[in-house]
Enzyme design. Structure first.
Site: not given
Ligand code: R5P
Length: 312
Positions: A193, A131, A195, A39-40, A226, A170, A224, A98
């Site tokens: 928004k 990000h 989380r 697996g390495e 969302g 956001d 996701t 993160q």
């Molecule tokens: C958030 O800070 C990012 O800019 C995106 O809005 C977020 O990572 C999107 O993640 P998801 O599609 O899971 O809501």
């Protein structure tokens, strides 16, 4: 730099790596990047790189840890094979969400990943739409941080938009959305928004006028889905005529592509920093290529030329 450059790639996005090579008219360097039976990850560079200016293309996308390890081992192999300079080309930089502690006893994973990459032996980094821009400062080596905004905005200009409002889904994305708004000559709306738990988003409020407008949600990534889908629902509730979206990184985790297909969003424009699989692809998702942008950046880095023209 004097002399030739060579391009290698891990397995995360071979289609993009090949497209970059076609744009540069150079072959993709030969390398074995596989696995041992235990697996390495197993890596061997299969051509001479001594004294060469090497560009190593790898997105840190799913399977994330596996692709990160491929990247680290390839850097180590190239360094030990005496490449004169190694640039990690990371179209998508994973672990970027993160980038700070949101609660006690959490890691700052984006910083650890930058330490790992630097310790492995890269000399430079070339990446796209981090990000959080602060991640650039996690590296003590040069980082060229490109934006996909010119490519995405160009696509929306082709749609001859009328009465457009650009929406940041956001507060962390306001600068990104505002840059896009300036390119489009549109107005701006901002959604706040929260989380309540990882991968779950809840809308608090929105500022800005969207009634009867073509709304375009601008984000760095869709994970996701969302954030995007909740924002789109709110925009329709507040009277938007239609909702579009764009994002640089199409993570499209789980069934998010299907959720987008069934949502009120008319079209989502993304790029190929992460490969979009045949199953994820549907009529609402349009993928634009960043290969010419990255190819031009590679050529300019190799020739020690400025990259500022690539931001216009
Ligand atoms: C958030 O800070 C990012 O800019 C995106 O809005 C977020 O990572 C999107 O993640 P998801 O599609 O899971 O809501």
């Amino acid at each position: 730099m004097e002399g030739q450059f060579q391009i290698f790639s891990g397995n995360s996005n071979l289609a993009l790596a090949n497209e970059i090579c076609q744009n540069l008219n150079v072959p993709l360097g030969r390398a074995l990047v596989g696995q041992f039976k235990n697996g390495e990850t197993r890596v061997r560079i299969e051509e001479n790189v001594r004294g060469s200016d090497v560009f190593l293309i790898q997105s840190i996308c799913a399977p994330v840890n596996h692709h990160l390890m491929e990247l680290l081992l390839m850097i180590d192999a190239l360094r030990r094979a005496s490449a004169s300079r190694i640039t990690a080309v990371m179209p998508y930089y994973g672990y970027a969400k993160q980038e700070k502690k949101t609660a006690g006893r959490e890691p700052i994973s984006a910083k650890l990943v930058s330490n790992l990459i630097t310790t492995a032996g890269v000399n430079r980094v070339l990446t796209l739409d981090l990000h959080a821009a602060a991640i650039e400062g996690f590296f003590d080596i040069p980082v060229d941080h490109l934006r996909a905004a010119p490519i995405l905005a160009e696509r929306f200009k082709q749609m001859n938009p009328m009465n457009m409002v650009v929406v940041s889904p956001d507060t962390g994305g306001v600068n990104r959305a505002n840059d896009f708004r300036e390119r489009m000559g549109a107005s701006l709306a901002i959604i706040a928004k929260q989380r309540p738990q990882p991968d779950v988003s809840e809308i608090l409020e929105m500022v800005g006028e969207v009634k009867d407008k073509m709304a375009v949600i601008v984000d760095d990534m869709i994970s996701t889905g969302g954030t995007l889908i909740e924002a789109a629902d709110l925009l329709m509730e507040r009277g938007a005529k239609e909702v579009y979206a764009c994002a640089t990184h199409a993570i499209l985790a789980g069934n998010s592509a299907e959720l987008i297909r069934n949502s009120v969003v008319k079209k989502v424009v993304v790029t190929n920093t992460i490969p979009v699989s045949a199953e994820q692809c549907n009529e609402k998702i349009e993928v634009l290529t960043v290969a010419p942008l990255l190819a031009e950046a590679i050529q300019r880095i190799h020739k020690d030329l400025s990259l500022s023209t690539l931001f216009v």
